[in-house]
Write a protein that holds these residues in place. Sequence first.
Motif, mmCIF file in Angstrom:
data_model
loop_
_atom_site.group_PDB
_atom_site.id
_atom_site.type_symbol
_atom_site.label_atom_id
_atom_site.label_comp_id
_atom_site.label_asym_id
_atom_site.label_seq_id
_atom_site.Cartn_x
_atom_site.Cartn_y
_atom_site.Cartn_z
ATOM 1 N N LEU A 229 47.298 6.840 4.787
ATOM 2 C CA LEU A 229 46.821 6.445 3.459
ATOM 3 C C LEU A 229 47.403 5.098 3.031
ATOM 4 O O LEU A 229 46.727 4.283 2.391
ATOM 5 C CB LEU A 229 47.165 7.522 2.433
ATOM 6 N N LYS B 67 42.662 5.982 -6.649
ATOM 7 C CA LYS B 67 43.434 7.222 -6.620
ATOM 8 C C LYS B 67 43.505 7.777 -5.209
ATOM 9 O O LYS B 67 42.698 7.433 -4.333
ATOM 10 C CB LYS B 67 42.813 8.255 -7.557
ATOM 11 N N THR B 68 44.499 8.627 -5.015
ATOM 12 C CA THR B 68 44.622 9.402 -3.785
ATOM 13 C C THR B 68 44.397 10.860 -4.142
ATOM 14 O O THR B 68 45.020 11.383 -5.068
ATOM 15 C CB THR B 68 46.022 9.230 -3.159
ATOM 16 N N ASP C 189 38.527 9.639 4.108
ATOM 17 C CA ASP C 189 39.162 10.951 4.231
ATOM 18 C C ASP C 189 39.793 11.091 5.612
ATOM 19 O O ASP C 189 39.174 10.732 6.623
ATOM 20 C CB ASP C 189 38.114 12.046 4.023
ATOM 21 N N SER D 277 50.568 10.364 4.931
ATOM 22 C CA SER D 277 50.876 9.301 3.966
ATOM 23 C C SER D 277 50.883 7.936 4.644
ATOM 24 O O SER D 277 50.492 6.927 4.032
ATOM 25 C CB SER D 277 52.234 9.557 3.310
ATOM 26 N N LEU E 23 42.926 0.230 -5.039
ATOM 27 C CA LEU E 23 43.087 1.660 -4.825
ATOM 28 C C LEU E 23 43.043 2.360 -6.183
ATOM 29 O O LEU E 23 43.904 2.135 -7.027
ATOM 30 C CB LEU E 23 44.405 1.955 -4.113
ATOM 31 N N CYS F 267 38.578 3.926 -3.444
ATOM 32 C CA CYS F 267 38.821 2.497 -3.683
ATOM 33 C C CYS F 267 37.584 1.844 -4.277
ATOM 34 O O CYS F 267 36.472 2.355 -4.140
ATOM 35 C CB CYS F 267 39.161 1.779 -2.370
ATOM 36 N N ALA G 20 45.379 1.664 2.078
ATOM 37 C CA ALA G 20 45.623 0.934 0.825
ATOM 38 C C ALA G 20 45.882 -0.544 1.105
ATOM 39 O O ALA G 20 45.411 -1.420 0.364
ATOM 40 C CB ALA G 20 46.804 1.556 0.088
ATOM 41 N N ASP H 279 44.140 14.268 1.004
ATOM 42 C CA ASP H 279 44.097 13.441 2.214
ATOM 43 C C ASP H 279 43.017 12.365 2.124
ATOM 44 O O ASP H 279 42.587 11.837 3.141
ATOM 45 C CB ASP H 279 43.824 14.324 3.445
ATOM 46 N N GLU H 280 42.608 12.012 0.914
ATOM 47 C CA GLU H 280 41.503 11.086 0.719
ATOM 48 C C GLU H 280 41.902 9.983 -0.260
ATOM 49 O O GLU H 280 42.667 10.222 -1.194
ATOM 50 C CB GLU H 280 40.291 11.858 0.185
ATOM 51 N N VAL H 281 41.386 8.770 -0.023
ATOM 52 C CA VAL H 281 41.581 7.675 -0.979
ATOM 53 C C VAL H 281 40.236 7.270 -1.562
ATOM 54 O O VAL H 281 39.194 7.362 -0.902
ATOM 55 C CB VAL H 281 42.254 6.442 -0.333
#
Length: 301
Positions: free
Chosen positions: A37, A53-54, A13, A34, A51, A61, A41, A57-59
Amino acid sequence: MSQRQPLTILFADVSGSTKLFETLGDESARRIVSGVLQALAEITRHHGGKLIKTIGDEVMCTFPGALNGLLAATDMQKRVSSDPAFIRDNLAIRIGLHHGETLVEETDVYGDAVNTAARMASLAKREQIVTTASTVTGVTNTGPLRTRSLGTARVSGKLQPIEIVDVMWQDDISNVTTVQRVVKLVEAQQRKARLLLRYRGQAIELDELAPSYSIGREASNNLMVDAEWVSRTHATIEYKRGYWVLGDRSTNGTWVRLGEAEELRLHRDEIQLRSRSGTISLGQETGLNPDYVLQFQCIEA
């Protein structure tokens, strides 16, 4: 078709983005975030991860093994902390991960491991990696990885607290505070930090081992605040490292007054409820609709 398989789930995050949106505006801030992020990724793919999902402001994995996820997490922190552009904008990340059994369905994953990893992410501070002790214990070749115990934490769906650790990713850890070995569960149960919430005639009491307490417009929350300006899942309250922490997850923000201090707006961020008492207003200032205001009281006994 769904299938079960062990995976490492990682949530990262971006911290500091709220101020960025306030100072630069939506378009410029989104472009900068971005960039962070995208960097995360790239590191995910480099370590054999995927990856999923986004989310804002968080990914989220996944990695085939715990070591992949742990090494990726350390590289993510090093990348963000050393990039001049991210440093200039005062951006950082917080990471939580866990290795366990998951249910894989097409392009998404579900299950206990996902919930546990999300909980680890919620516990992590800025520039920190938090994971379960079992994730690290299961790695046979940790190489340069170093960890320290953070004690225990409650995870939704688990009867007992689980042991968690901090992954020391910094090259120089001379300024990092040493944490003693995990407190025994019996000792932890003797501590009596509590939070008392009052809302429209209801009185809710939480203790420090309680799971994260959700507040929002939907009935699925622990406390439902049925108002059009309140988000479906608006905010959470949980006990972290000696303090009750209020986290805003909403569209409109949360107004908080600590003691007699001036009311402040919290948006997509967290605040420690350091005052013995105060008020929480979801979605709008306290004075607009006093009937929908929550009162809180921190109790140490």
